[in-house]
Design an enzyme around this catalytic site. Structure first.
Site, PDB file in Angstrom:
ATOM      1  N   HIS A  83       0.856  -1.191   0.000  1.00  0.00           N
ATOM      2  CA  HIS A  83       0.000   0.000   0.000  1.00  0.00           C
ATOM      3  C   HIS A  83       0.890   1.237   0.000  1.00  0.00           C
ATOM      4  O   HIS A  83       1.946   1.252   0.633  1.00  0.00           O
ATOM      5  CB  HIS A  83      -0.909   0.004   1.230  1.00  0.00           C
ATOM      6  CG  HIS A  83      -2.099   0.899   1.081  1.00  0.00           C
ATOM      7  ND1 HIS A  83      -3.300   0.463   0.554  1.00  0.00           N
ATOM      8  CD2 HIS A  83      -2.272   2.208   1.364  1.00  0.00           C
ATOM      9  CE1 HIS A  83      -4.158   1.457   0.529  1.00  0.00           C
ATOM     10  NE2 HIS A  83      -3.553   2.550   1.018  1.00  0.00           N
ATOM     11  N   ASP A 162     -13.517   2.992   7.309  1.00  0.00           N
ATOM     12  CA  ASP A 162     -12.542   3.685   6.460  1.00  0.00           C
ATOM     13  C   ASP A 162     -13.237   4.228   5.209  1.00  0.00           C
ATOM     14  O   ASP A 162     -12.906   5.315   4.744  1.00  0.00           O
ATOM     15  CB  ASP A 162     -11.381   2.762   6.066  1.00  0.00           C
ATOM     16  CG  ASP A 162     -10.306   3.526   5.296  1.00  0.00           C
ATOM     17  OD1 ASP A 162      -9.802   4.541   5.833  1.00  0.00           O
ATOM     18  OD2 ASP A 162      -9.981   3.149   4.159  1.00  0.00           O
ATOM     19  N   ARG A 169     -12.439  12.765   4.776  1.00  0.00           N
ATOM     20  CA  ARG A 169     -11.111  13.410   4.840  1.00  0.00           C
ATOM     21  C   ARG A 169     -10.750  14.031   3.501  1.00  0.00           C
ATOM     22  O   ARG A 169     -10.146  15.097   3.437  1.00  0.00           O
ATOM     23  CB  ARG A 169     -10.039  12.382   5.252  1.00  0.00           C
ATOM     24  CG  ARG A 169     -10.103  12.005   6.718  1.00  0.00           C
ATOM     25  CD  ARG A 169      -9.253  10.779   6.999  1.00  0.00           C
ATOM     26  NE  ARG A 169      -7.860  11.013   6.700  1.00  0.00           N
ATOM     27  CZ  ARG A 169      -7.035  10.099   6.170  1.00  0.00           C
ATOM     28  NH1 ARG A 169      -7.456   8.877   5.893  1.00  0.00           N
ATOM     29  NH2 ARG A 169      -5.782  10.401   5.913  1.00  0.00           N
ATOM     30  N   SER A 184      -6.028   4.525   8.693  1.00  0.00           N
ATOM     31  CA  SER A 184      -6.738   4.244   7.439  1.00  0.00           C
ATOM     32  C   SER A 184      -6.050   3.101   6.691  1.00  0.00           C
ATOM     33  O   SER A 184      -6.693   2.131   6.267  1.00  0.00           O
ATOM     34  CB  SER A 184      -6.762   5.528   6.591  1.00  0.00           C
ATOM     35  OG  SER A 184      -7.093   5.248   5.258  1.00  0.00           O
ATOM     36  N   LYS A 188      -7.309  -1.250   6.780  1.00  0.00           N
ATOM     37  CA  LYS A 188      -7.646  -1.976   5.537  1.00  0.00           C
ATOM     38  C   LYS A 188      -6.764  -3.205   5.379  1.00  0.00           C
ATOM     39  O   LYS A 188      -7.212  -4.290   5.070  1.00  0.00           O
ATOM     40  CB  LYS A 188      -7.397  -1.079   4.309  1.00  0.00           C
ATOM     41  CG  LYS A 188      -8.468  -0.060   4.040  1.00  0.00           C
ATOM     42  CD  LYS A 188      -8.338   0.535   2.648  1.00  0.00           C
ATOM     43  CE  LYS A 188      -7.246   1.576   2.492  1.00  0.00           C
ATOM     44  NZ  LYS A 188      -7.439   2.811   3.201  1.00  0.00           N
TER      45      LYS A 188
HETATM   46  N1  URA Z   1      -3.958   5.645   1.661  1.00  0.00           N
HETATM   47  C1  URA Z   1      -4.975   5.307   2.510  1.00  0.00           C
HETATM   48  O1  URA Z   1      -5.567   4.247   2.372  1.00  0.00           O
HETATM   49  N2  URA Z   1      -5.282   6.157   3.483  1.00  0.00           N
HETATM   50  C2  URA Z   1      -4.653   7.314   3.681  1.00  0.00           C
HETATM   51  O2  URA Z   1      -4.987   8.015   4.600  1.00  0.00           O
HETATM   52  C3  URA Z   1      -3.603   7.669   2.809  1.00  0.00           C
HETATM   53  C4  URA Z   1      -3.276   6.817   1.789  1.00  0.00           C
END
Ligand code: URA
Length: 440
Positions: A83, A162, A169, A184, A188
């Site tokens: 990620h 999220d 956000r 966040s 996930k």
């Molecule tokens: N990627 C995400 O999933 N969340 C964030 O806050 C920033 C990047």
């Protein structure tokens, strides 16, 4: 139990929230009892006052458990994901997921939409006509078993907290916060059934963390949470000063992804992709170091195996795989404007933040939750830092569906390019790795 306004006031006044209060908030986000405007206020209070490590861990845990936490124990392949903290032109996930699956890893990838001035994997994938990212947990599991890779988004069943907070956000200037990014991302990733995780933590003009030290702190926080939850996690620090690659915008970036999967990708995109995928292979225990991994990855690109895997993902998720051979099947903008260099010299800067904001203004991102994006718009053919150019040469192309606005933006984007008589030294892209408690 406190009222929402009491929790907001507590954070506004700089006091830590208890686990109970964080649970009350997240449960309220999912049930709808904690209203969007109250969450927006609390997000801003967290943005301004921060959260300590304990609060951040509680928030991650509550968000992760806001939906189903998947176990993929029945899949015997090593389950590794990656990620990114977000960048401009960052299309790495779309190349890396099929590439990693083609070397035998299982990639259960839950991604997000555009956030602030950065693009999101889900919006990019959905620019492929018909592509669905809202798979049910059953289909997600089935696809991981059959293809070894699935690329999906948060849903009502899957990290719903999220899904909600991410969207809030995005439009309330509360993205650039260490605890909010950390919770966040890690909520996930910890819900999706992985064995281990590789993070791309970006810093620089186009990243949410402008300073390297802040990026290291974010990387350390996420790696610590991963370890605490029993999922070996490593974070690679990468520069995000100029856009990654030459295209920014949803369909335009997917076209660049297809080029990369055919071995014609820009060097910077390939360097980051290869490095992160190689780290995934190390995490999975299939190689010992980066140099051992690269030949396997190169072979999967040159043989077309990674591209074939991308084709299979598109087909399985309802998309038109014909886009791979015919780019005119993508949504394309009505107008394309060439932007030309106003002087000769060396390109010393292409400001990723400015390019990201321009792409957003053209319609590639959202300014309210209800807004839909325009998959066709963005910026292509961006000149790279270090290039020598002549006055009048094309330095990028703008793609838009509003001709008058394009004319305005084509003036505005000039300030993103700094051209000088001397070539500035090129800075490295990969800046180190956080594994365990150390930064190398
Ligand atoms: N990627 C995400 O999933 N969340 C964030 O806050 C920033 C990047």
């Amino acid at each position: 139990m406190s009222l929402p306004e009491e929790i907001i006031a507590q954070k506004r006044d700089g006091r830590a929230l208890s686990h109970e209060e964080i649970r009350f908030w997240i449960e309220g986000v999912v049930s709808g009892d904690f209203l969007d405007y109250q969450s927006a206020a609390l997000l801003m209070a967290i943005f301004l006052k921060g959260m300590d490590a304990e609060e951040t861990a509680f928030l991650t845990e509550e968000m992760m458990h806001s939906g189903e936490v998947i176990s993929l124990d029945e899949i015997s392949l090593p389950k590794v994901d990656k990620h990114s903290t977000g960048g401009v032109g960052d299309k790495v996930s779309l190349i890396l997921a099929p590439l990693a699956a083609s070397v035998g890893l299982c990639v259960p990838m839950i991604s997000g939409r555009g956030l602030g001035h950065t693009g999101g994997t889900l919006d990019k994938l959905e620019s492929i006509p018909g592509f669905r990212t809202d798979l049910t947990i059953r289909s997600y599991r089935r696809q991981l078993e059959s293809l070894g890779v699935a690329m999906v988004g948060q849903t009502e069943d899957f990290v719903p907290a999220d899904k909600k907070l991410y969207a809030l956000r995005d439009v309330t200037a509360t993205v650039e916060s260490l605890p909010l990014i950390c919770a966040s991302i890690m909520s996930k990733k910890l819900a999706e059934g992985i064995d281990s995780l590789v993070l791309d933590v970006k810093f620089g003009k186009g990243a949410f963390m402008k300073q390297k030290d802040d990026a290291i702190a974010l990387a350390e926080a996420m790696v610590a949470i991963g370890r605490k939850m029993g999922k070996p996690t490593r974070a690679i620090l990468t520069a995000m000063d100029q856009p990654l690659g030459c295209s920014v915008g949803n369909a335009l970036e997917v076209i660049e992804v297809i080029e990369c999967l055919q071995g014609r990708g820009p060097a910077d995109v390939m360097e980051v992709t290869m490095t992160l995928t190689a780290h995934m292979m190390i995490c999975a225990g299939v190689v010992n170091n980066l140099n051992e991994a690269f030949p396997f990855l190169q072979e999967k690109i040159s043989s077309g195996a990674a591209l074939d895997k991308f084709r299979e993902i598109i087909k399985e998720q309802g998309g038109d795989e014909g886009v791979i051979d015919d780019y005119s099947r993508f949504p394309l903008a009505e107008h394309i404007v060439e932007v030309r260099a106003v002087q000769s010299g060396y390109v010393n800067e292409v400001n990723a933040l400015e390019v990201g904001i321009i792409s957003l203004k053209l319609g590639a991102g959202r300014s309210s939750i209800e807004e839909s994006i325009d998959p066709a718009v963005g910026v292509s053919d961006l000149v790279k830092v270090g290039s020598k150019i002549e006055e009048g040469e094309v330095i990028c192309r703008l793609h838009g569906n509003d001709g008058c606005f394009l004319a305005v933006v084509s003036e505005e984007i000039q300030s993103a390019f700094v051209i000088g008589e001397e070539r500035k030294a090129l800075l490295p892209l990969i800046h180190g790795v956080v594994i365990g408690e150390s930064f190398d």
